[in-house]
Scaffold this active site. Structure first.
Site, PDB file in Angstrom:
ATOM      1  N   ILE A  32      -6.261  22.829   2.792  1.00 52.65           N
ATOM      2  CA  ILE A  32      -6.479  22.472   4.188  1.00 52.65           C
ATOM      3  C   ILE A  32      -6.070  23.610   5.114  1.00 52.65           C
ATOM      4  CG2 ILE A  32      -5.652  20.926   6.016  1.00 52.65           C
ATOM      5  CD1 ILE A  32      -5.581  18.728   3.798  1.00 52.65           C
ATOM      6  N   TYR A 181       7.778  14.191  -3.170  1.00 53.19           N
ATOM      7  CA  TYR A 181       6.776  14.853  -2.330  1.00 53.19           C
ATOM      8  C   TYR A 181       6.465  14.008  -1.094  1.00 53.19           C
ATOM      9  CZ  TYR A 181       2.322  16.488  -0.562  1.00 53.19           C
ATOM     10  OH  TYR A 181       1.312  16.924   0.280  1.00 53.19           O
ATOM     11  N   LYS A 185       7.098  14.989   2.986  1.00 57.01           N
ATOM     12  CA  LYS A 185       6.088  14.966   4.040  1.00 57.01           C
ATOM     13  C   LYS A 185       6.489  13.985   5.142  1.00 57.01           C
ATOM     14  CE  LYS A 185       2.928  17.143   3.922  1.00 57.01           C
ATOM     15  NZ  LYS A 185       2.740  18.565   4.345  1.00 57.01           N
TER      16      LYS A 185
END
Length: 320
Positions: A32, A181, A185
């Site tokens: 991204i 993870y 985030k």
């Protein structure tokens, strides 16, 4: 005609011009982040790719130039797991101001064992959250020098199913890679919202916006020279998923809009329009638990302690 009606609708394929502005995209060499950088380059802005691997950064810059004629793109070395690297980036930019930073880079591990950074922090929390936390303070003088700079933090839809454990932010007690993870985030998203509250309290011209890409698959992503191309069978197999998710080029749209659209305000959350998974970017309600200011403040204080940053000149925790 009113000023509102005179503003053209947002077009993800034709973002507004941004000549003379400077943007930094962390992890702009892949995924991204690459497409955020490519799309921002098409506006005429100078785009800097902050990457750990110089060779991959150079390949990404060359790919952008081949796709966007006349692109003003360059690279700086940035290793978010290394405090000395985050502290040096402001000098490496060789700019007198920075109009936006996109906090995009991240590490995602699929399997144990638990790994740590050189500073001893759990790798995903230390890189994805603490690295960007520290980077923000390195860049703040350059951001404050711009007329209306933005800090854009790229969270994850995966964070929606996670909750932070304030007593075990680094997963020492129960390490599960996918959960760690998601929590890293989530910590980024808490930080982005708390940062804006503190900026507003201080009367700063800098705004902080949080975005997420929804569902973004490599197999639905256009091929680029710098990126690993998905095999044709994988693309065919992923085609039905296009009804629910999208490619990484589309996953970049919320971040690009958050950088460029003057209608976007600090403290907002932006994501894809369709179920938060695909489609053009839209503002969405801040997830209920992300509005927990006590949790955000506690994370902020812990991040200050772990990084040694986020403090004012008198040593007090930065409040704006």
């Amino acid at each position: 005609m009113s000023s509102t009606s005179s503003v053209p609708p947002w077009d993800v394929h034709r973002p507004p011009a941004a000549e003379g502005r400077v943007f930094l995209v962390t992890g702009g060499n892949a995924g991204i982040g690459y497409f955020v950088a490519e799309q921002l380059s098409a506006t005429g802005a100078t785009v800097v790719l902050g990457c750990r691997d110089p060779a991959r950064a150079a390949a990404a810059a060359a790919s952008i130039r081949s796709t966007v004629p006349g692109a003003r793109v360059r690279t700086v070395r940035l290793d978010l797991a290394d405090p000395s690297s985050t502290a040096a980036v402001a000098r490496s930019l060789e700019e007198d101001r920075l109009d936006a930073v996109v906090h995009n880079a991240g590490v995602a591990l699929d399997d144990p064992p638990r790994r740590v950074t050189g500073a001893g922090h759990e790798l995903m929390f230390g890189t994805n959250h603490l690295g960007h936390f520290a980077l923000t303070w390195s860049l703040m003088p350059l951001l404050a020098a711009a007329p209306a700079a933005r800090v854009v933090t790229v969270g994850s839809f995966a964070a929606r199913s996670e909750r932070l454990d304030p007593d075990d932010l680094q997963s020492l007690g129960d390490y599960r890679p996918k959960r760690a993870y998601g929590r890293s985030k989530l910590a980024q998203m808490y930080f982005g919202l708390e940062l804006d509250r503190r900026l507003r309290a201080a009367g700063s011209p800098v705004a902080s916006v949080v975005v997420h890409p929804g569902g973004a698959l490599d197999a639905l992503t256009p091929a680029r020279p710098a990126l690993s191309a998905s095999a044709a069978p994988a693309r065919w197999a992923a085609a039905p998923a296009g009804l629910l998710v999208q490619g990484k080029h589309a996953g970049a749209w919320p971040a690009v809009r958050a950088v460029l659209d003057p209608a976007v305000r600090g403290g907002e959350l932006w994501g894809p329009r369709v179920f938060g998974l695909r489609g053009e970017p839209r503002r969405e309600p801040v997830w209920k638990y992300l509005a927990d200011r006590r949790a955000a403040a506690r994370l902020w204080d812990a991040s200050c302690e772990l990084t040694g940053t986020g403090r004012g000149p008198d040593g007090a925790r930065w409040a704006g």
